[in-house]
Design a protein around this motif. Structure first.
Motif, PDB file in Angstrom:
ATOM      1  N   TYR A 274       0.834  -1.200   0.000  1.00  0.00           N
ATOM      2  CA  TYR A 274       0.000   0.000   0.000  1.00  0.00           C
ATOM      3  C   TYR A 274       0.870   1.251   0.000  1.00  0.00           C
ATOM      4  O   TYR A 274       1.890   1.311   0.677  1.00  0.00           O
ATOM      5  N   THR A 275       0.445   2.226  -0.747  1.00  0.00           N
ATOM      6  CA  THR A 275       1.048   3.547  -0.677  1.00  0.00           C
ATOM      7  C   THR A 275      -0.053   4.565  -0.976  1.00  0.00           C
ATOM      8  O   THR A 275      -1.189   4.185  -1.267  1.00  0.00           O
ATOM      9  N   GLY A 276       0.287   5.845  -0.899  1.00  0.00           N
ATOM     10  CA  GLY A 276      -0.688   6.881  -1.232  1.00  0.00           C
ATOM     11  C   GLY A 276      -0.404   7.438  -2.617  1.00  0.00           C
ATOM     12  O   GLY A 276       0.502   6.973  -3.320  1.00  0.00           O
ATOM     13  N   ASP A 277      -1.163   8.444  -3.012  1.00  0.00           N
ATOM     14  CA  ASP A 277      -0.935   9.034  -4.331  1.00  0.00           C
ATOM     15  C   ASP A 277       0.453   9.646  -4.433  1.00  0.00           C
ATOM     16  O   ASP A 277       1.057   9.666  -5.502  1.00  0.00           O
ATOM     17  N   GLY A 278       0.991  10.108  -3.302  1.00  0.00           N
ATOM     18  CA  GLY A 278       2.356  10.631  -3.316  1.00  0.00           C
ATOM     19  C   GLY A 278       3.363   9.551  -3.664  1.00  0.00           C
ATOM     20  O   GLY A 278       4.375   9.822  -4.327  1.00  0.00           O
ATOM     21  N   GLY A 279       3.095   8.329  -3.212  1.00  0.00           N
ATOM     22  CA  GLY A 279       3.981   7.213  -3.517  1.00  0.00           C
ATOM     23  C   GLY A 279       4.041   6.911  -4.998  1.00  0.00           C
ATOM     24  O   GLY A 279       5.048   6.413  -5.519  1.00  0.00           O
ATOM     25  N   ALA A 280       2.942   7.221  -5.715  1.00  0.00           N
ATOM     26  CA  ALA A 280       2.896   6.971  -7.160  1.00  0.00           C
ATOM     27  C   ALA A 280       3.762   7.967  -7.931  1.00  0.00           C
ATOM     28  O   ALA A 280       3.941   7.820  -9.145  1.00  0.00           O
ATOM     29  N   SER A 281       4.297   8.960  -7.243  1.00  0.00           N
ATOM     30  CA  SER A 281       5.185   9.924  -7.883  1.00  0.00           C
ATOM     31  C   SER A 281       6.652   9.547  -7.692  1.00  0.00           C
ATOM     32  O   SER A 281       7.536  10.265  -8.150  1.00  0.00           O
ATOM     33  N   GLN A 282       6.891   8.435  -7.008  1.00  0.00           N
ATOM     34  CA  GLN A 282       8.255   7.998  -6.728  1.00  0.00           C
ATOM     35  C   GLN A 282       8.777   7.054  -7.806  1.00  0.00           C
ATOM     36  O   GLN A 282       8.014   6.298  -8.414  1.00  0.00           O
ATOM     37  N   GLY A 283      10.067   7.058  -7.998  1.00  0.00           N
ATOM     38  CA  GLY A 283      10.675   6.159  -8.971  1.00  0.00           C
ATOM     39  C   GLY A 283      10.474   4.702  -8.615  1.00  0.00           C
ATOM     40  O   GLY A 283      10.299   3.851  -9.505  1.00  0.00           O
ATOM     41  N   ASP A 284      10.485   4.374  -7.321  1.00  0.00           N
ATOM     42  CA  ASP A 284      10.293   2.991  -6.886  1.00  0.00           C
ATOM     43  C   ASP A 284       8.953   2.439  -7.352  1.00  0.00           C
ATOM     44  O   ASP A 284       8.812   1.228  -7.571  1.00  0.00           O
ATOM     45  N   PHE A 285       7.970   3.313  -7.483  1.00  0.00           N
ATOM     46  CA  PHE A 285       6.639   2.892  -7.922  1.00  0.00           C
ATOM     47  C   PHE A 285       6.720   2.262  -9.313  1.00  0.00           C
ATOM     48  O   PHE A 285       6.207   1.169  -9.552  1.00  0.00           O
ATOM     49  N   TYR A 286       7.373   2.920 -10.217  1.00  0.00           N
ATOM     50  CA  TYR A 286       7.488   2.428 -11.594  1.00  0.00           C
ATOM     51  C   TYR A 286       8.425   1.223 -11.679  1.00  0.00           C
ATOM     52  O   TYR A 286       8.149   0.253 -12.385  1.00  0.00           O
ATOM     53  N   GLU A 287       9.522   1.286 -10.955  1.00  0.00           N
ATOM     54  CA  GLU A 287      10.486   0.193 -10.996  1.00  0.00           C
ATOM     55  C   GLU A 287       9.879  -1.096 -10.447  1.00  0.00           C
ATOM     56  O   GLU A 287      10.070  -2.177 -11.018  1.00  0.00           O
ATOM     57  N   GLY A 288       9.159  -0.978  -9.328  1.00  0.00           N
ATOM     58  CA  GLY A 288       8.561  -2.162  -8.719  1.00  0.00           C
ATOM     59  C   GLY A 288       7.510  -2.800  -9.600  1.00  0.00           C
ATOM     60  O   GLY A 288       7.478  -4.022  -9.785  1.00  0.00           O
ATOM     61  N   MET A 289       6.635  -1.977 -10.169  1.00  0.00           N
ATOM     62  CA  MET A 289       5.589  -2.514 -11.047  1.00  0.00           C
ATOM     63  C   MET A 289       6.183  -3.130 -12.302  1.00  0.00           C
ATOM     64  O   MET A 289       5.737  -4.183 -12.766  1.00  0.00           O
ATOM     65  N   ASN A 290       7.194  -2.466 -12.863  1.00  0.00           N
ATOM     66  CA  ASN A 290       7.793  -2.963 -14.092  1.00  0.00           C
ATOM     67  C   ASN A 290       8.462  -4.316 -13.859  1.00  0.00           C
ATOM     68  O   ASN A 290       8.320  -5.245 -14.665  1.00  0.00           O
ATOM     69  N   PHE A 291       9.171  -4.443 -12.754  1.00  0.00           N
ATOM     70  CA  PHE A 291       9.847  -5.702 -12.421  1.00  0.00           C
ATOM     71  C   PHE A 291       8.819  -6.816 -12.219  1.00  0.00           C
ATOM     72  O   PHE A 291       8.956  -7.918 -12.761  1.00  0.00           O
ATOM     73  N   ALA A 292       7.773  -6.517 -11.423  1.00  0.00           N
ATOM     74  CA  ALA A 292       6.747  -7.523 -11.154  1.00  0.00           C
ATOM     75  C   ALA A 292       6.034  -7.935 -12.435  1.00  0.00           C
ATOM     76  O   ALA A 292       5.708  -9.115 -12.641  1.00  0.00           O
ATOM     77  N   GLY A 293       5.786  -6.957 -13.299  1.00  0.00           N
ATOM     78  CA  GLY A 293       5.124  -7.266 -14.559  1.00  0.00           C
ATOM     79  C   GLY A 293       5.990  -8.121 -15.459  1.00  0.00           C
ATOM     80  O   GLY A 293       5.505  -9.070 -16.092  1.00  0.00           O
ATOM     81  N   ALA A 294       7.278  -7.814 -15.522  1.00  0.00           N
ATOM     82  CA  ALA A 294       8.193  -8.556 -16.388  1.00  0.00           C
ATOM     83  C   ALA A 294       8.284 -10.021 -15.991  1.00  0.00           C
ATOM     84  O   ALA A 294       8.425 -10.906 -16.844  1.00  0.00           O
TER      85      ALA A 294
END
Length: 360
Positions: free
Chosen positions: A161-181
């Motif tokens: 869980y994170t908030g909308d502010g968390g979606a502005s972080q680089g970790d947000f994109y990196e984590g989703m991309n890794f999990a998706g791959a």
């Protein structure tokens, strides 16, 4: 390009089952929950609202330390958790202590976490890690935990869980991309309460929704009415089933609202939110909405709710007493826990100095 973007945004309509009056507006999506399960879900929401009120009071009395209010987000937090299994793994943010409690963390330990005591970070018998203070860091960790589950053949998911502010972080994109791959069984929750700490979500991103950010990672994305506990439950259950069936991770954006400040550490929401906005979201209160739904089904009463409130107050009173009764945390204890092997000369000198102070 503009037309392509608009076409994507139009696909992310808010998923809802109960409207603000507690009426079912999406019969086909109604989850298969028994009367007892519906009542238990409401019990947890009422209990958590009381816990929030008492925690704020305890913080103001100086009996708790760091605390992030949760009122308004109960449907998002507890509706999602209700769809999980005990063996699923939680990686919460600092506002997500309620999910930890319902996942098995003793209440007194939740209070110790707030007080900064190391015992409050001991998740014995609970599939979870301590609430993450660094915004967004838990998202990349979740990708790793989920991949580990997949490699071990477990039929479980890692949920963060994170908030909308968390979606502005680089970790947000990196984590989703890794999990998706790696098609890892992960569920990424973004509880969009609109202001992160104080910045409106419209100024954080040009995207119309956070859910659409799933497209770039090649994973499922859904936007849910975060004040509708049944919609959150249904979306989470669907995401969990797809994850354990090997269909990959899901990003769930819940549109919700925190009625209190960002934290009790001096934030003043009146500086960035209007009274009109507060009033508008109070009309969407998740407890009021679900209460109306249950009352119409003959499953809820004022007497039942008052009983839960009194029980919650008693349990909270006992838990804070137990937390207050824990031995005072020592600096040397933290150093001993931090360093498994010998400390260097400078640290050893500091350790000896604190040990001498603590012995007096």
């Amino acid at each position: 390009m503009k037309r392509t973007t608009e076409n994507i945004e139009e696909q992310y309509e808010m998923f809802q089952i109960l409207n603000e009056n507690g009426e079912v507006v999406n019969e086909e999506a109604m989850p298969q929950l028994s009367d007892e399960e519906l009542q238990e879900l409401m019990r947890r929401m009422v209990y958590t609202r009381i816990l929030d009120q008492r925690s704020i009071a305890l913080n103001r009395q100086g009996r708790l330390g760091f605390y992030a209010p949760t009122a308004g987000q109960e449907a998002s937090q507890l509706g999602s958790h209700f769809a999980l299994e005990k063996e699923d793994f939680l990686l919460p943010g600092y506002r997500d202590v309620p999910q930890l409690i319902w996942h098995g963390l003793p209440l007194y330990k939740a209070f110790l976490f707030s007080k900064g005591h190391y015992v409050g970070n001991q998740m014995d018998g609970v599939n979870a890690v301590s609430p993450q203070i660094i915004i967004g860091a838990q998202i990349t960790q979740t990708a790793g935990v989920a991949l580990g589950m997949k490699k071990r053949g477990k039929q479980n998911v890692a949920v963060t869980y994170t908030g909308d502010g968390g979606a502005s972080q680089g970790d947000f994109y990196e984590g989703m991309n890794f999990a998706g791959a790696y098609s890892a069984p992960a569920i990424f929750f973004v509880q969009n309460n609109r202001f992160a700490i104080s910045v409106p979500v419209e100024k954080q991103s040009a995207a119309k929704t956070i859910a659409q950010k799933a497209v770039a990672a090649g994973i499922e994305g859904v936007q849910v009415d975060g004040m509708d506990v049944l919609a959150v439950y249904a979306a989470t259950k669907d995401a969990r089933e797809r994850a354990i069936n090997g269909e990959g991770p899901t990003l769930i954006e819940t549109l919700t609202y925190r009625y209190g400040p960002h934290t009790m550490a001096g934030d003043d929401p009146t500086r960035y939110r209007t009274e009109e906005m507060d009033s508008e979201w109070e009309q969407k209160d998740p407890l009021v909405r679900f209460r109306k739904f249950l009352e119409n089904k003959g499953l809820w009463s004022e007497e039942k709710e008052n009983e839960i409130i009194e029980n919650a107050k008693e349990e909270i009173k006992a838990a804070i007493k137990e937390a207050d009764g824990q031995p005072k945390q020592q600096v040397t204890e933290l150093m001993e826990l931090m360093y498994e092997e010998g400390m260097d000369q400078n640290l050893q000198q500091q350790y000896d100095e604190y040990k001498e102070k603590e012995s007096k």
